[in-house]
Design an enzyme around this catalytic site. Structure first.
Site, PDB file in Angstrom:
ATOM      1  CG  HIS A 140      -2.057   0.927   1.124  1.00 52.93           C
ATOM      2  ND1 HIS A 140      -1.989   2.266   1.404  1.00 52.93           N
ATOM      3  CD2 HIS A 140      -3.314   0.698   0.697  1.00 52.93           C
ATOM      4  CE1 HIS A 140      -3.170   2.822   1.178  1.00 52.93           C
ATOM      5  NE2 HIS A 140      -3.997   1.900   0.748  1.00 52.93           N
ATOM      6  CG  ASP A 159      -8.295  -4.057  -3.247  1.00 57.08           C
ATOM      7  OD1 ASP A 159      -7.490  -3.116  -3.280  1.00 57.08           O
ATOM      8  OD2 ASP A 159      -9.520  -3.917  -3.418  1.00 57.08           O
TER       9      ASP A 159
HETATM   10  C1  SDX Z   1      -6.034   0.272  -3.083  1.00 56.99           C
HETATM   11  O1  SDX Z   1      -4.280   4.719  -1.911  1.00 56.99           O
HETATM   12  C2  SDX Z   1      -5.244   4.078  -1.398  1.00 56.99           C
HETATM   13  O2  SDX Z   1      -5.710   4.377  -0.321  1.00 56.99           O
HETATM   14  C3  SDX Z   1      -5.788   2.935  -2.225  1.00 56.99           C
HETATM   15  C4  SDX Z   1      -6.837   2.070  -1.539  1.00 56.99           C
HETATM   16  C5  SDX Z   1      -8.118   2.820  -1.322  1.00 56.99           C
HETATM   17  O3  SDX Z   1      -8.878   2.415  -0.421  1.00 56.99           O
HETATM   18  O4  SDX Z   1      -8.400   3.761  -2.121  1.00 56.99           O
HETATM   19  O5  SDX Z   1      -6.334   1.587  -0.309  1.00 56.99           O
HETATM   20  C6  SDX Z   1      -7.212   0.878  -2.401  1.00 56.99           C
HETATM   21  O6  SDX Z   1      -5.731   0.656  -4.178  1.00 56.99           O
HETATM   22  C7  SDX Z   1      -5.205  -0.736  -2.345  1.00 56.99           C
HETATM   23  C8  SDX Z   1      -3.982  -1.228  -3.178  1.00 56.99           C
HETATM   24  C9  SDX Z   1      -4.509  -2.289  -4.160  1.00 56.99           C
HETATM   25  N1  SDX Z   1      -3.427  -2.671  -5.099  1.00 56.99           N
HETATM   26  C10 SDX Z   1      -2.843  -3.867  -5.016  1.00 56.99           C
HETATM   27  O7  SDX Z   1      -3.058  -4.695  -4.129  1.00 56.99           O
HETATM   28  C11 SDX Z   1      -1.888  -4.157  -6.169  1.00 56.99           C
HETATM   29  C12 SDX Z   1      -0.617  -4.794  -5.604  1.00 56.99           C
HETATM   30  N2  SDX Z   1       0.062  -3.800  -4.789  1.00 56.99           N
HETATM   31  C13 SDX Z   1       0.952  -2.954  -5.469  1.00 56.99           C
HETATM   32  O8  SDX Z   1       1.000  -2.844  -6.817  1.00 56.99           O
HETATM   33  C14 SDX Z   1       1.611  -1.890  -4.636  1.00 56.99           C
HETATM   34  O9  SDX Z   1       1.767  -2.346  -3.365  1.00 56.99           O
HETATM   35  C15 SDX Z   1       0.937  -0.545  -4.622  1.00 56.99           C
HETATM   36  C16 SDX Z   1       0.689  -0.046  -5.999  1.00 56.99           C
HETATM   37  C17 SDX Z   1      -0.335  -0.612  -3.869  1.00 56.99           C
HETATM   38  C18 SDX Z   1       1.914   0.360  -3.951  1.00 56.99           C
HETATM   39  O10 SDX Z   1       3.105   0.282  -4.717  1.00 56.99           O
HETATM   40  P1  SDX Z   1       4.363   1.146  -4.324  1.00 56.99           P
HETATM   41  O11 SDX Z   1       3.997   2.565  -4.300  1.00 56.99           O
HETATM   42  O12 SDX Z   1       5.520   0.738  -5.162  1.00 56.99           O
HETATM   43  O13 SDX Z   1       4.590   0.643  -2.837  1.00 56.99           O
HETATM   44  P2  SDX Z   1       5.864   0.817  -2.015  1.00 56.99           P
HETATM   45  O14 SDX Z   1       6.581   2.096  -2.358  1.00 56.99           O
HETATM   46  O15 SDX Z   1       5.470   0.592  -0.589  1.00 56.99           O
HETATM   47  O16 SDX Z   1       6.824  -0.413  -2.484  1.00 56.99           O
HETATM   48  C19 SDX Z   1       7.959  -0.706  -1.697  1.00 56.99           C
HETATM   49  C20 SDX Z   1       8.669  -1.835  -2.418  1.00 56.99           C
HETATM   50  C21 SDX Z   1       8.935  -1.560  -3.887  1.00 56.99           C
HETATM   51  O17 SDX Z   1      10.126  -2.244  -4.213  1.00 56.99           O
HETATM   52  P3  SDX Z   1      11.514  -1.386  -4.281  1.00 56.99           P
HETATM   53  O18 SDX Z   1      11.261  -0.289  -5.307  1.00 56.99           O
HETATM   54  O19 SDX Z   1      11.736  -0.855  -2.873  1.00 56.99           O
HETATM   55  O20 SDX Z   1      12.543  -2.390  -4.726  1.00 56.99           O
HETATM   56  O21 SDX Z   1       7.842  -3.016  -2.381  1.00 56.99           O
HETATM   57  C22 SDX Z   1       7.575  -3.425  -3.706  1.00 56.99           C
HETATM   58  C23 SDX Z   1       7.795  -2.248  -4.599  1.00 56.99           C
HETATM   59  O22 SDX Z   1       8.182  -2.671  -5.890  1.00 56.99           O
HETATM   60  N3  SDX Z   1       6.177  -3.868  -3.734  1.00 56.99           N
HETATM   61  C24 SDX Z   1       5.772  -5.084  -4.040  1.00 56.99           C
HETATM   62  C25 SDX Z   1       4.381  -5.068  -3.913  1.00 56.99           C
HETATM   63  N4  SDX Z   1       3.984  -3.858  -3.538  1.00 56.99           N
HETATM   64  C26 SDX Z   1       5.107  -3.106  -3.424  1.00 56.99           C
HETATM   65  N5  SDX Z   1       6.452  -6.202  -4.416  1.00 56.99           N
HETATM   66  C27 SDX Z   1       5.713  -7.295  -4.652  1.00 56.99           C
HETATM   67  N6  SDX Z   1       4.361  -7.359  -4.533  1.00 56.99           N
HETATM   68  C28 SDX Z   1       3.668  -6.259  -4.179  1.00 56.99           C
HETATM   69  N7  SDX Z   1       2.335  -6.303  -4.080  1.00 56.99           N
END
Ligand code: SDX
Length: 393
Positions: free
Chosen positions: A270, A328
């Site tokens: 998130h 989700d």
């Molecule tokens: C919603 O914003 C909101 O409030 C949204 C929401 C709402 O109620 O409106 O809460 C609803 O959208 C929830 C999120 C739903 N999406 C997913 O579940 C899709 C899977 N999750 C991701 O794609 C991801 O976690 C995001 C898009 C939600 C966040 O991505 P970020 O901004 O990259 O997260 P981060 O900066 O915390 O990531 C830190 C690291 C990164 O790696 P590095 O760049 O440090 O090497 O963790 C990695 C990311 O690549 N990472 C993941 C991951 N999520 C983050 N790696 C593997 N699997 C994942 N799901």
């Protein structure tokens, strides 16, 4: 109105706007709607009370609740010509595509009566939207399934009416089973608002230009559709079905950790929560309740999700990156058990989030100081240079 807010000593964040509606502490996993913890609202209130709270800043008393529900009930029907919009789509169009179009079309039916500077008009826009979203969402499902539209039965409550129009499960089973009705009601509460998420920020930016609320909400629906946002619930279910068995969980955890692999563990991570999303805990409890009620306590998909969560939370990559289940991760399993087709999951999210979007729109428009949003950029392009004729290029 970009401001810099200091939340805790040593922790500052550049905020894009100010709001009184929802508070999130991502490190502590706290979510408050107008100061009330999501856990208490999910346990002690229904979605109509939460809609009233998000719009009016206070929970309703008995009289206010009755008036609010009467207003909503009065507006559940859509203009008969609006139903013609569905016919322009192929039957296999994604329901989110039809919903974006039909909600956008509300502008053509109600925009001319609307003065966004008038609180009464703004309130009526909110009432109309909350009332009509279930009808529009259910119609998108019926259209894509080739079934006739079911019109609202206003003797039913808000959730029962929606499920009657959806006919998602044998209607009698659903509408008369308080545990299943309560589960859908809780799903709507948990998705109602979430501060400045991508779709809400989109609605606020669109609204800052003075566009009518239905067009602004349409922009939010379009943004929510993305798999990184509201489309994740549908993606989680497809991911669980692809994993298929606990023996393959390790393979997918490794894919999620592989920087060269675009795969991400859907339903995990998130932008704000670096702790357990409080909504995910409540959704997992709702899962248990619904599956037990339906005699599906051995549901293989739920067991797979629980094991996937257990393994991921023990994995050093997920621990280091602070990746936890989000709202989700379990919502799709609950909706599937409630007979909602996977392709409709994001539409249900949009139906629930409509109250958050319209509350933020109203908050922004009612602020006389608000100006049109105008994000700036970090320019990384060419420095100034002169054009030469094509013959010299
Ligand atoms: C919603 O914003 C909101 O409030 C949204 C929401 C709402 O109620 O409106 O809460 C609803 O959208 C929830 C999120 C739903 N999406 C997913 O579940 C899709 C899977 N999750 C991701 O794609 C991801 O976690 C995001 C898009 C939600 C966040 O991505 P970020 O901004 O990259 O997260 P981060 O900066 O915390 O990531 C830190 C690291 C990164 O790696 P590095 O760049 O440090 O090497 O963790 C990695 C990311 O690549 N990472 C993941 C991951 N999520 C983050 N790696 C593997 N699997 C994942 N799901």
């Amino acid at each position: 109105d970009t401001g810099v807010f200091t939340y805790d000593p040593g922790f500052t964040s550049t905020a894009s706007c100010s709001s009184k509606i929802t508070f999130i502490d991502g490190d502590k996993g706290i979510l408050l709607y107008r100061g009330y913890p999501i856990e208490q609202l999910a346990e002690k209130c229904d979605f109509m009370e939460v809609c009233y709270l998000l719009l009016h800043d206070e929970l309703p008393n008995g009289r206010q609740m009755q008036e609010f529900v009467n207003d909503i009930t009065y507006h559940t029907m859509v203009h008969d010509q609006l139903t013609d919009f569905y016919k322009g789509f192929r039957r296999d169009a994604h329901p989110m595509a039809t919903i974006v179009a039909v909600v956008g079309a509300l502008s053509a039916f109600y925009h001319h009566e609307l003065d966004i500077r008038c609180p009464i008009d703004r309130n009526l826009s909110a009432i109309r939207l909350i009332a009509k979203m279930p009808t529009i969402v259910a119609m998108s499902h019926k259209y894509s399934s080739g079934m006739p539209f079911m019109y609202p039965q206003n003797k039913l409550g808000y959730v029962e009416n929606f499920m009657y129009m959806m006919h998602a499960t044998p209607c009698e089973d659903y509408v008369q089973n308080p545990i299943l009705v309560r589960a859908m009601d809780r799903i709507l509460i948990l998705h109602a608002d979430h501060e400045q998420n991508a779709s809400t920020s989109t609605v606020r930016l669109a609204g800052s230009s003075g566009a009518n609320p239905y067009a602004c909400i349409t922009s939010g629906i379009a943004c929510l559709w993305g798999a990184a946002h509201g489309g994740a619930n549908e993606a989680v279910l497809r991911m669980l079905l692809e994993i298929g068995d606990v023996s393959r969980i390790g393979e997918f955890i490794d894919k999620a950790k592989d920087k060269n692999d675009p795969f991400r563990l859907m339903g995990f991570g998130h932008r704000v929560y670096k702790n357990y999303d409080p909504r995910a805990k409540l959704m997992r409890e709702t899962c248990h309740e619904v599956l037990n009620e339906l005699g599906l306590h051995d549901d293989p998909l739920f067991k797979l999700a629980l094991e996937l969560e257990r393994i991921a939370l023990e994995d050093e990559y997920f621990i280091e990156k602070k990746l936890y289940p989000n709202v989700d991760f379990y919502s799709g399993i609950v909706m599937r058990a409630l007979g909602i087709p996977t392709v409709m999951f994001t539409a249900i999210f949009a139906m629930a989030r409509s109250i958050g979007w319209i509350a933020h729109w109203d908050e922004m428009i009612s602020d006389d100081e608000q100006k049109i949003g105008r994000p700036r950029q970090l320019y990384k392009g060419h420095t100034q240079r002169d054009v030469v004729s094509i013959s010299a290029r």
